[in-house]
Write an enzyme that holds these catalytic residues in place. Sequence first.
Site, mmCIF file in Angstrom:
data_model
loop_
_atom_site.group_PDB
_atom_site.id
_atom_site.type_symbol
_atom_site.label_atom_id
_atom_site.label_comp_id
_atom_site.label_asym_id
_atom_site.label_seq_id
_atom_site.Cartn_x
_atom_site.Cartn_y
_atom_site.Cartn_z
ATOM 1 N N ALA A 153 123.234 116.920 48.907
ATOM 2 C CA ALA A 153 124.252 117.949 48.665
ATOM 3 C C ALA A 153 124.003 118.472 47.256
ATOM 4 C CB ALA A 153 125.650 117.360 48.777
ATOM 5 N N GLU A 154 123.637 119.754 47.135
ATOM 6 C CA GLU A 154 123.192 120.220 45.808
ATOM 7 C C GLU A 154 124.285 120.144 44.747
ATOM 8 O OE1 GLU A 154 122.788 122.270 48.621
ATOM 9 O OE2 GLU A 154 122.994 124.368 48.036
ATOM 10 N N LEU A 155 125.525 120.158 45.168
ATOM 11 C CA LEU A 155 126.611 120.008 44.192
ATOM 12 C C LEU A 155 126.568 118.637 43.506
ATOM 13 C CD1 LEU A 155 129.301 120.443 42.757
ATOM 14 C CD2 LEU A 155 130.440 120.401 44.925
#
Lengths: 217, 227
Positions: A48-50
Amino acid sequence: MEKGMIKGFIAKRAAKEFKDGDFVNLGIGLPTMIPSYLPDDVHVILEAELGMAGAGTKPEINDFNVCDAGGSSSSVAVGGAFIDSATSFGLIRGGHVNATVLGALQVDEKGNLANWIIPGKMVPGMGGAMDLCAGAKKVIVTMEHTQKGAPKILKECTLPLTTQTCVTKIITEMCVIDVTPEGLELVEINPEFTVEQVQAATEATLIVKGEPKSMVD
Amino acid sequence: MAKITSITEAAALIKDGMTVMVGGFLGCGGPDKLMHALALSGVKDLTVICNDGGLPGGRLLGVQELIHNGQVKHLIATHIGMNKEVGQMMNEGTMKVTLVPQGSLAEKIRAGGYGLGGVLTPTGLGTPVGVGAEDASGTGTKEAITIDGKEYLLERPIRADVACIYGSVADKYGNVKIHGTARNFNTVMAAAADTVICQADEVVEMIDPDEVLIQGVLVDYIVGGKN
């Protein structure tokens, strides 16, 4: 194929691209349907890039400090880790992500991808898409074959690119295409269609070596 | 040692025309109370560097409130699609927007904070933010550099006058601990600004050194989230 069946059909085929333990990033929309089609013995680790290497499912109790890239509440999976943005994209750019699956507005025969901007209409920003496509080992595009009948698989993208020569595979409701140094090779076909029909819906010239396999089990 | 201060005093450190980095990702891990104090202070002509332009509609949160009030003259971000107002202001020319790929923005900030002359990345090559595009640092246009036969884009370092970051817990030495995905851009921003203000949910005597995510030497001011 009925319109309502298309996304599930594509997601089911895309699920075959993963093996147990793969570290993958799934774009919004159709790609997020893929995990539900994975066989019981295949578990992927979601990037999850966050900020998660190992994202979980939507939690029963929201934690406002654990979110997905859409800003919705999420959770960390068993064995997962929280990471900051520099680490997240370091993992992505550094080739540690086995595959990213995402939609496209256009793809062309060099594997160029356009999916982030329609000048004069839509300027959402690229977010993490450019880094993902430049860094993931495999870039798999899952999309409907045409946009209201107009080809999306072109000789050359006309929209501004997200990333150049990054796409490795295209999966649509009509077929599976591998991006090769020679061009776009039709490797699997939905038996509901003929090679001629697929070519007619594709602007780029497809390479066909013998009879393509069926993309249905 | 960091100074524990009130939110109003912290907000007053930010003056008209300054460049401000703001942590957070669509509201997750953003110093929302500090941003609200900035909105009330009326400070203007800010250049804001942050991940995004905020969420759609509803309650104005974080940077979104400053944008709505017209206090931001230049927004440097990776994604603005969720807040339609940003696109409108960009098209009307009332706010300049510079888009940067998310990983490149993190690295530009990291380079600015850690003394690097820039970073070389494949991200952005062959795209509208590639060679010839304006670098968000304002120091010129981007160029490509070839290393061992592979082409990269040079992304220059970026710094700010003030960084406004979020912490779950801060201690009186300025150390910060962050829970979950709230860390996002806060860690790199803490090193890349002349003055760093941390809005923390909780302020304690001392955080276990094993658990410190942002080192106290980087943080100048702490605002307790409950103040």
